[in-house]
Design an enzyme around this catalytic site. Structure first.
Site, short mmCIF file in Angstrom:
data_model
loop_
_atom_site.label_atom_id
_atom_site.label_comp_id
_atom_site.label_asym_id
_atom_site.label_seq_id
_atom_site.Cartn_x
_atom_site.Cartn_y
_atom_site.Cartn_z
N ASP A 67 0.74 -1.13 -0.09
CA ASP A 67 0.08 0.04 0.02
C ASP A 67 0.60 1.15 0.03
OD1 ASP A 67 0.88 -0.25 2.61
OD2 ASP A 67 -0.90 -0.59 3.74
N ASN A 136 -6.59 -2.60 14.69
CA ASN A 136 -8.05 -2.75 14.34
C ASN A 136 -7.98 -4.12 13.59
OD1 ASN A 136 -6.96 -1.92 12.18
ND2 ASN A 136 -8.44 -0.03 11.76
N HIS A 138 -6.51 -4.42 10.48
CA HIS A 138 -6.42 -4.37 9.17
C HIS A 138 -5.19 -4.86 8.41
CE1 HIS A 138 -4.09 -0.24 9.38
NE2 HIS A 138 -3.23 -1.33 9.69
N GLU A 143 -9.55 -1.67 5.94
CA GLU A 143 -10.00 -1.38 7.15
C GLU A 143 -11.32 -2.17 7.53
OE1 GLU A 143 -7.93 0.41 9.00
OE2 GLU A 143 -7.38 2.07 8.09
P1 PGA Z 1 2.66 -1.18 12.86
O1 PGA Z 1 1.71 -1.07 11.82
O2 PGA Z 1 3.74 -2.27 12.30
O3 PGA Z 1 3.38 0.39 12.76
O4 PGA Z 1 2.09 -1.63 14.04
C1 PGA Z 1 1.07 -2.26 11.33
C2 PGA Z 1 -0.05 -1.90 10.26
O5 PGA Z 1 -0.79 -0.92 10.59
O6 PGA Z 1 -0.26 -2.89 9.41
#
Ligand code: PGA
Length: 243
Positions: A67, A136, A138, A143
């Site tokens: 992404d 969350n 995702h 999302e």
């Molecule tokens: P993070 O993010 O590695 O900074 O915890 C993971 C994500 O949002 O997929």
């Protein structure tokens, strides 16, 4: 789903790097899917160290990132384009023409999304996809929602993701509100998936992922339908407060 519980973040990163290195050894011209965020930084550091020791060769590897924020300039240090160059691509011998990251500068994001899917297909699909996981649930920027988009698409970031990612920006206002992300079937079409999770704040979502149910409000649970997923997490993510 396989789970490997490592003592700490460093061990998790080393275990993931070993899997990536094995993939490259097995198939030097493999297609790797990369993730951004804080979690895979240790993995990329380890891969750079292995490359420095002559243990891996990226010269025939092709990569696709999950992404990118939209819109964002590639020169913005918070863009995933910048992140990948900084943490991996500038330090290993992957040819720049083999690197693919959704273009956060495009004026026609819908065409960018269609092309991204086509290029993944034309490269034969992703052999090994690295994933992080949001608090969350995702994966990529898919999302929580009743409906999840299957293919690469433009998405609105949820408030929880904006809050979580504001730590990388000077203020919450600067966090882009949209992103281009692979869809859930783009991810699920990968032949192998390795999901990394570190820290107590990921415990609840890892527990949910391991519950063997599918719930689009926790998009990562869709990984339960894939037949080759390895979760590599540290003890904090696995045990939470029960360590
Ligand atoms: P993070 O993010 O590695 O900074 O915890 C993971 C994500 O949002 O997929």
């Amino acid at each position: 789903m396989r789970i490997i519980v490592c003592k700490n973040y460093e061990d998790m990163s080393r275990a993931a790097a070993k899997l990536v290195a094995s993939q490259i050894t097995l198939k030097p011209d493999c297609v790797l899917g990369f993730a951004t965020g804080s979690t895979p930084i240790g993995l990329y550091k380890e891969l750079c160290a292995m490359y420095g020791r002559g243990e891996i060769d990226f010269s025939a590897v092709t990569s696709f990132n999950l992404d990118e924020y939209y819109p964002i300039r590639k020169s913005n240090p918070e863009s995933y384009d910048y992140f990948m160059k900084d943490n991996l691509f500038s330090k290993v011998n992957i040819p720049s023409e083999n690197i693919h990251i959704p273009d956060g500068e495009t004026e026609v994001p819908e065409i960018e999304c269609l092309n991204y899917e086509k290029v993944i297909e034309s490269c034969g699909g992703i052999d090994l996809q690295i994933l992080g996981i949001g608090v969350n649930g995702h994966i990529g920027f898919n999302e929580p929602d009743i409906n999840l988009s299957t293919k690469t698409h433009v998405t609105e970031l949820s408030q929880s993701t904006i809050d979580a990612n504001s730590r990388f920006f000077d203020s919450e206002d600067e966090v882009p509100r949209k992103a281009i992300t692979m869809g859930v079937s783009t991810i699920l079409k990968s032949k192998k998936i390795v999901l990394l999770a570190s820290g107590k704040n990921k415990h609840a979502v890892i527990k949910e992922l391991l519950d063997e149910k599918v719930n689009t409000n926790v998009p990562a649970t869709l990984l339960n339908v894939h037949r080759d997923v390895t979760i590599i997490c540290d003890e904090e993510a696995y045990y939470g407060d029960d360590i």
